[in-house]
Motif scaffolding. Sequence first.
Motif, PDB file in Angstrom:
ATOM      1  N   LEU A  12       0.828  -1.204   0.000  1.00 18.33           N
ATOM      2  CA  LEU A  12       0.000   0.000   0.000  1.00 18.33           C
ATOM      3  C   LEU A  12       0.866   1.259   0.000  1.00 18.33           C
ATOM      4  N   LEU A  13       1.891   1.266   0.848  1.00 16.57           N
ATOM      5  CA  LEU A  13       2.765   2.427   0.928  1.00 16.57           C
ATOM      6  C   LEU A  13       3.551   2.617  -0.367  1.00 16.57           C
ATOM      7  N   ARG A  14       3.957   1.526  -0.974  1.00 15.25           N
ATOM      8  CA  ARG A  14       4.655   1.622  -2.258  1.00 15.25           C
ATOM      9  C   ARG A  14       3.732   2.166  -3.340  1.00 15.25           C
ATOM     10  N   ALA A  15       2.470   1.761  -3.302  1.00 12.24           N
ATOM     11  CA  ALA A  15       1.507   2.274  -4.284  1.00 12.24           C
ATOM     12  C   ALA A  15       1.320   3.778  -4.120  1.00 12.24           C
ATOM     13  N   PHE A  16       1.196   4.239  -2.869  1.00 14.12           N
ATOM     14  CA  PHE A  16       1.080   5.676  -2.622  1.00 14.12           C
ATOM     15  C   PHE A  16       2.338   6.405  -3.082  1.00 14.12           C
ATOM     16  N   ALA A  17       3.496   5.821  -2.796  1.00 15.84           N
ATOM     17  CA  ALA A  17       4.757   6.448  -3.204  1.00 15.84           C
ATOM     18  C   ALA A  17       4.854   6.528  -4.721  1.00 15.84           C
ATOM     19  N   LEU A  18       4.383   5.488  -5.397  1.00 19.09           N
ATOM     20  CA  LEU A  18       4.412   5.472  -6.859  1.00 19.09           C
ATOM     21  C   LEU A  18       3.515   6.566  -7.421  1.00 19.09           C
ATOM     22  N   ILE A  19       2.299   6.681  -6.882  1.00 17.94           N
ATOM     23  CA  ILE A  19       1.370   7.721  -7.340  1.00 17.94           C
ATOM     24  C   ILE A  19       1.959   9.103  -7.090  1.00 17.94           C
ATOM     25  N   GLU A  20       2.509   9.301  -5.891  1.00 21.23           N
ATOM     26  CA  GLU A  20       3.082  10.602  -5.542  1.00 21.23           C
ATOM     27  C   GLU A  20       4.225  10.972  -6.476  1.00 21.23           C
ATOM     28  N   GLU A  21       5.066  10.001  -6.797  1.00 18.40           N
ATOM     29  CA  GLU A  21       6.199  10.268  -7.685  1.00 18.40           C
ATOM     30  C   GLU A  21       5.714  10.558  -9.102  1.00 18.40           C
ATOM     31  N   MET A  22       4.661   9.855  -9.528  1.00 18.34           N
ATOM     32  CA  MET A  22       4.149  10.028 -10.884  1.00 18.34           C
ATOM     33  C   MET A  22       3.583  11.425 -11.099  1.00 18.34           C
ATOM     34  N   ALA A  32      10.010   2.429 -15.994  1.00 17.70           N
ATOM     35  CA  ALA A  32      11.460   2.429 -15.778  1.00 17.70           C
ATOM     36  C   ALA A  32      11.885   3.631 -14.932  1.00 17.70           C
ATOM     37  N   ASP A  33      11.272   4.796 -15.200  1.00 13.95           N
ATOM     38  CA  ASP A  33      11.570   5.993 -14.404  1.00 13.95           C
ATOM     39  C   ASP A  33      11.248   5.745 -12.932  1.00 13.95           C
ATOM     40  N   LEU A  34      10.091   5.149 -12.685  1.00 19.99           N
ATOM     41  CA  LEU A  34       9.650   4.916 -11.304  1.00 19.99           C
ATOM     42  C   LEU A  34      10.541   3.910 -10.583  1.00 19.99           C
ATOM     43  N   CYS A  35      10.997   2.902 -11.303  1.00 19.02           N
ATOM     44  CA  CYS A  35      11.920   1.930 -10.702  1.00 19.02           C
ATOM     45  C   CYS A  35      13.179   2.637 -10.215  1.00 19.02           C
ATOM     46  N   GLN A  36      13.684   3.525 -11.046  1.00 18.45           N
ATOM     47  CA  GLN A  36      14.926   4.218 -10.711  1.00 18.45           C
ATOM     48  C   GLN A  36      14.725   5.216  -9.569  1.00 18.45           C
ATOM     49  N   ARG A  37      13.642   5.997  -9.636  1.00 16.96           N
ATOM     50  CA  ARG A  37      13.423   7.032  -8.628  1.00 16.96           C
ATOM     51  C   ARG A  37      13.089   6.433  -7.261  1.00 16.96           C
ATOM     52  N   LEU A  38      12.342   5.332  -7.240  1.00 15.73           N
ATOM     53  CA  LEU A  38      11.891   4.749  -5.977  1.00 15.73           C
ATOM     54  C   LEU A  38      12.799   3.645  -5.473  1.00 15.73           C
ATOM     55  N   ASP A  39      13.741   3.223  -6.325  1.00 15.32           N
ATOM     56  CA  ASP A  39      14.640   2.124  -5.961  1.00 15.32           C
ATOM     57  C   ASP A  39      13.837   0.890  -5.555  1.00 15.32           C
ATOM     58  N   VAL A  40      12.870   0.542  -6.398  1.00 15.99           N
ATOM     59  CA  VAL A  40      12.005  -0.618  -6.173  1.00 15.99           C
ATOM     60  C   VAL A  40      12.218  -1.590  -7.337  1.00 15.99           C
ATOM     61  N   PRO A  41      12.246  -2.874  -7.084  1.00 21.63           N
ATOM     62  CA  PRO A  41      12.460  -3.845  -8.167  1.00 21.63           C
ATOM     63  C   PRO A  41      11.443  -3.691  -9.290  1.00 21.63           C
ATOM     64  N   LYS A  42      11.890  -3.917 -10.508  1.00 21.69           N
ATOM     65  CA  LYS A  42      11.039  -3.767 -11.686  1.00 21.69           C
ATOM     66  C   LYS A  42       9.769  -4.616 -11.616  1.00 21.69           C
ATOM     67  N   THR A  44       8.090  -5.570  -9.070  1.00 27.59           N
ATOM     68  CA  THR A  44       7.189  -4.986  -8.073  1.00 27.59           C
ATOM     69  C   THR A  44       6.480  -3.761  -8.643  1.00 27.59           C
ATOM     70  N   VAL A  45       7.232  -2.888  -9.316  1.00 28.94           N
ATOM     71  CA  VAL A  45       6.642  -1.686  -9.909  1.00 28.94           C
ATOM     72  C   VAL A  45       5.591  -2.059 -10.946  1.00 28.94           C
ATOM     73  N   HIS A  46       5.905  -3.013 -11.805  1.00 27.80           N
ATOM     74  CA  HIS A  46       4.951  -3.412 -12.842  1.00 27.80           C
ATOM     75  C   HIS A  46       3.696  -4.044 -12.224  1.00 27.80           C
ATOM     76  N   ARG A  47       3.866  -4.795 -11.140  1.00 25.04           N
ATOM     77  CA  ARG A  47       2.700  -5.390 -10.484  1.00 25.04           C
ATOM     78  C   ARG A  47       1.796  -4.301  -9.889  1.00 25.04           C
ATOM     79  N   ILE A  48       2.406  -3.316  -9.223  1.00 27.77           N
ATOM     80  CA  ILE A  48       1.613  -2.237  -8.618  1.00 27.77           C
ATOM     81  C   ILE A  48       0.941  -1.400  -9.700  1.00 27.77           C
ATOM     82  N   ILE A  49       1.668  -1.111 -10.768  1.00 29.15           N
ATOM     83  CA  ILE A  49       1.080  -0.344 -11.870  1.00 29.15           C
ATOM     84  C   ILE A  49      -0.139  -1.076 -12.427  1.00 29.15           C
ATOM     85  N   GLY A  50      -0.014  -2.394 -12.599  1.00 24.83           N
ATOM     86  CA  GLY A  50      -1.144  -3.164 -13.114  1.00 24.83           C
ATOM     87  C   GLY A  50      -2.351  -3.080 -12.204  1.00 24.83           C
TER      88      GLY A  50
END
Length: 255
Positions: A12-22, A32-42, A44-50
């Motif tokens: 949940l916190l990663r999802a909020f962080a992703l939205i905030e960064e976006m 790819a930008d979000l993976c780099q900025r948040l230092d989160v595995p690719k 994981t980012v793709h799963r949350i985005i989905g």
Amino acid sequence: MSTSANATNSTLLRAFALIEEMIKDDRATTAADLCQRLDVPKPTVHRIIGQLEQEGLLQKEPDGRHLSPGPRLRKMALGVLAQRSVGAPRRAVLQKLAEELGETCNITLLDGHELVYFERVETNWPVRIQLHPGSRMPLHCTASGKLFLALMTPHRRRALLSGLTLTAHTRHSITDREQLEQELEKIANNTLSTDNEELIDGMVAIAVPVYDEVGQIRATVAVHAPTIRKPLISLMEWAPTLRRAAAQLQAVLDL
């Protein structure tokens, strides 16, 4: 707390962080930008985005790579800003501006490919143009809409314009894309936009940007008037007053 609960909170916190960064600035964002900025595995980012895309909280742009806020997230943001406790200071600034100018003033927001009249204070003149809060208008033939287009990134503007039909609402509407681009370049240089009877015959308007803390346009403040009472050249004299109101709105909108 159980392991599963910890995992849920982490996601949940990663999802909020992703939205905030976006939505942090106006740059187009990719996974790819979000993976780099948040230092989160690719993965994981793709799963949350989905998951966020499935819930309407974000969406992919036409190129299939870049991300933008989804309809549900945009609706939530507008709902928060519309709350009375949040809106009272904003309404006070707009009310004072309308009283000083003696004409209808409004605050607009960009929602997808449309302009939303978010807050509005009507004049008491018998001749007036009534556009209620929540009204949605096209971008290419409104002062505020053209201002949003002019001040967004070239990539985002191209993506928006590629999906827009430049409908002629009056004989003054700009329906040629090259002519519109030239108009937008002038607006960007002046940070001031006009509607010279382009949406409604007999109505003119000017608009200036309301910026956020990093200098990105987040809203506009505009004044409208019928030409029988105020020609466009007269409205232009009020540009400094609108800019002062925009600075006050930047503080109270907390954008």
